[in-house]
Enzyme design. Structure first.
Site, PDB file in Angstrom:
ATOM      1  N   GLY A  55      21.936   5.106   7.056  1.00  0.00           N
ATOM      2  CA  GLY A  55      21.411   5.643   8.309  1.00  0.00           C
ATOM      3  C   GLY A  55      22.510   6.392   9.021  1.00  0.00           C
ATOM      4  N   CYS A  82      25.534   1.847   2.079  1.00  0.00           N
ATOM      5  CA  CYS A  82      26.219   2.664   3.092  1.00  0.00           C
ATOM      6  C   CYS A  82      26.142   1.993   4.466  1.00  0.00           C
ATOM      7  CB  CYS A  82      25.635   4.068   3.095  1.00  0.00           C
ATOM      8  SG  CYS A  82      26.687   5.235   3.955  1.00  0.00           S
ATOM      9  N   TYR A  83      25.363   2.525   5.422  1.00  0.00           N
ATOM     10  CA  TYR A  83      25.217   1.858   6.720  1.00  0.00           C
ATOM     11  C   TYR A  83      24.725   0.421   6.517  1.00  0.00           C
ATOM     12  CZ  TYR A  83      23.418   0.949  11.460  1.00  0.00           C
ATOM     13  OH  TYR A  83      23.157   0.404  12.698  1.00  0.00           O
ATOM     14  N   HIS A 167      26.212   5.812  -2.436  1.00  0.00           N
ATOM     15  CA  HIS A 167      24.746   5.927  -2.573  1.00  0.00           C
ATOM     16  C   HIS A 167      24.319   5.853  -4.049  1.00  0.00           C
ATOM     17  CE1 HIS A 167      23.648   6.852   1.577  1.00  0.00           C
ATOM     18  NE2 HIS A 167      24.868   7.377   1.649  1.00  0.00           N
ATOM     19  N   GLU A 169      21.388   5.668  -5.133  1.00  0.00           N
ATOM     20  CA  GLU A 169      20.058   6.256  -5.336  1.00  0.00           C
ATOM     21  C   GLU A 169      20.090   7.745  -5.634  1.00  0.00           C
ATOM     22  OE1 GLU A 169      21.411   5.261  -2.597  1.00  0.00           O
ATOM     23  OE2 GLU A 169      20.795   6.385  -0.825  1.00  0.00           O
ATOM     24  N   ASP A 225      -6.466  12.703  -5.216  1.00  0.00           N
ATOM     25  CA  ASP A 225      -6.470  11.371  -4.597  1.00  0.00           C
ATOM     26  C   ASP A 225      -7.887  10.799  -4.500  1.00  0.00           C
ATOM     27  OD1 ASP A 225      -3.886  12.124  -4.271  1.00  0.00           O
ATOM     28  OD2 ASP A 225      -4.031  12.503  -2.127  1.00  0.00           O
ATOM     29  N   LYS A 365       2.335  10.043  -4.607  1.00  0.00           N
ATOM     30  CA  LYS A 365       1.492  11.033  -5.281  1.00  0.00           C
ATOM     31  C   LYS A 365       1.650  11.050  -6.803  1.00  0.00           C
ATOM     32  CE  LYS A 365      -1.240  14.569  -4.517  1.00  0.00           C
ATOM     33  NZ  LYS A 365      -2.309  14.611  -3.513  1.00  0.00           N
TER      34      LYS A 365
END
Ligand code: XMP
Length: 509
Positions: A55, A82-83, A167, A169, A225, A365
């Protein structure tokens, strides 16, 4: 399916959704919740692990987001990123300081001894850093398990609480997926139960259980959808499903006929109403897109209620609401602000006569597309570009008029045709035209004539949370532009939108 669940607590970082996606790609269900969820609520969800995201804040800022500190007493494995690492340190008695060197970009991580989190990674690997604050003093019982040149505490742990300053990710951390996988499988003891196969099975049994012998009305738009919802329901309850397809006059060119033909082949009961006049009269001259969204949403519900009454009694209304819709509404109070009121969630009146059934509310999605393939939805629907519920209404800037609508519809059709011809249609996320009030001079025969400016918007994206404009070859853009000005009356210029999301959004309104 026994549900195995990772809670991702959102501290407002730009990668919060990405973390959630990565976890799901590793076959574990992950849910993004606001950082402020109470420990009690989190515990009641029985998660296998908790991830604290990054963040933009500093833990010592007055209004910085802080979690319920009791989450650290739940004895559930935690990974702070991180944060999120700084939150761990700050909560458990260590200290964070602002460094004079902001560490941003690639760094080499040294891993002195094999820890569960770094299983199979070796002693050195590159990681992506982006932080100004850093750990100064570790809390009691914590140890550093990896370091970079500038960060002696690049990864820390104590029992089942882990923190990484980098990070994992992002793709710039090449072993990041392995690190997340280790957290899930070596630390949280996950089994990997989240697959689309298991989703289809459990969703069909859940629908059967939920609906019993009642009848369901499904609001069909023809997009992937709602079509997936319809087919899933059809598989679960057969003839107790009736689909309602309303043409609000804001669909793509020929869309209504194409959708009807497809559902006819699938043997799914469908009631079709062309209510274009009703919707378009309501929208005429309305300028504010949010008001248009609400008007369309409310009118839709009215139409459904009327149709439902005319056709028997329906207890349930099925909708194709997806996870990002739920999240974008739920997070409105949290650190990630809502930018636009998105379809299904915002527009519903509170005194709805139906009970809602939303089988896709947990999916992103691309997960829906995987489900659609598994249940054999026709490819022409699966590959159809996403289309907003309020349709072309969000692509008309300024006063809503039938003339602009017709230009927008025809121009979008030309764009789709040209992309299909050039084999680009399937590789872009969305491609359409939008029209505002701006006009420019064109040459018609020997005369000058004012005409509309049509803007072409073509973007690539994986989940619509971020998007890039497509660097389309000039000759395709040229064909699109030539056809639009030649074939559509009152258009004199064509422009190409070259803004990405962020800072822009995909739809112009
Ligand atoms: P934005 O414009 O927010 O769009 O970048 C992200 C994705 O959502 C679609 N979108 C909508 N879908 N109702 C919908 O059903 C809406 O009001 C709406 N607004 C945007 C948009 O087409 C894109 O895929």
């Amino acid at each position: 399916m026994t549900k195995e669940n990772i809670i991702v607590l959102d501290f407002g970082g730009q990668y919060s959704h990405l973390i959630t996606r990565r976890i799901r790609d590793l076959s574990v269900y992950a849910e993004l919740l606001p950082y402020s969820k109470s420990a009690k609520e989190i515990e009641s969800l029985n998660p296998s692990g908790i991830i604290l995201t990054g963040g933009p804040s500093s833990v010592y800022d007055d209004n910085s987001p802080k979690p319920d500190s009791r989450i650290f007493d739940l004895n559930i494995p935690i990974l702070g990123i991180c944060y999120g690492l700084q939150i761990i340190v700050d909560n458990l008695g260590g200290s964070i300081t602002r460094t004079d060197k902001r560490e941003y970009g690639k760094a080499t991580l040294s891993i002195p001894s094999e820890e569960k989190l770094f299983y199979g990674i070796g002693s050195k690997t590159d990681v992506w850093m982006s932080h100004g604050d850093a750990t100064e003093i570790l809390p009691d019982n914590f140890k550093s398990i990896a370091a970079t040149e500038n960060s002696p505490y690049a990864a820390i742990c104590s029992n089942n609480i882990y923190g990484v300053q980098f990070h994992p990710e992002v793709t710039h951390t090449p072993d990041g997926i392995k690190i997340l996988k280790n957290f899930l499988y070596k630390i949280c003891d996950c089994k990997g139960l989240w697959t689309m196969d298991s989703f289809v099975d459990s969703s069909i049994s859940q629908i059967k259980l939920q609906v019993q012998n009642d009848s369901v009305l499904c609001a069909l738009s023809g997009g992937v959808d709602s079509s997936t919802v319809a087919l899933l329901l059809h598989k679960a309850i057969g003839d107790k499903l009736t689909c309602v397809f309303v043409d609000h006059g804001l669909l793509r060119k020929n869309e209504a006929n194409e959708v009807l033909a497809i559902f006819d082949k699938l043997n799914i009961k469908i009631i079709f109403h062309n209510e274009s006049d009703r919707f378009l009269n309501l929208l005429t001259d309305v300028i504010d897109p949010e008001i248009r969204r609400k008007l369309i949403g409310q009118e839709f519900i009215k139409v459904f209620e009327e149709i439902s009454k005319q056709n028997g009694s329906f207890k349930w209304l099925a909708q194709g609401t997806l996870y990002p819709d739920i999240i974008e509404s739920a997070m409105a109070e949290g650190p990630t602000a809502t930018i636009k009121t998105h379809h299904n969630v915002g527009g519903l009146p509170e005194n709805l006569d139906f009970q809602l059934i939303e089988p896709l509310r947990e999916l992103y999605k691309d997960e829906v597309r995987d489900v659609a393939k598994l249940i054999d939805l026709p490819v022409s629907i699966i590959k159809r570009h996403p289309f907003p519920g309020p349709g072309l209404a969000v692509r008309i800037i300024g006063k809503f008029t039938n003339e602009k609508l017709s230009i927008c519809k025809d121009a979008s059709h030309i764009i789709e045709e040209e992309l299909k011809k050039a084999n680009f249609y399937d590789s872009v996320w969305q491609a359409f035209a939008f029209v505002g009030d701006d006009q420019a001079v064109g040459v018609l025969g020997d005369g000058r004539k004012m005409g509309y400016i049509v803007t072409v918007r073509i973007v690539e994206s994986t989940d619509a949370m971020t998007a890039d404009w497509v660097k389309l070859p000039y000759d395709i853009l040229d064909n699109i532009s030539t056809r639009i000005t030649n074939e559509i009356d009152n258009v004199s210029w064509v422009t190409y939108a070259i803004s990405s999301k962020p800072p822009s959004t995909i739809e112009p309104q």
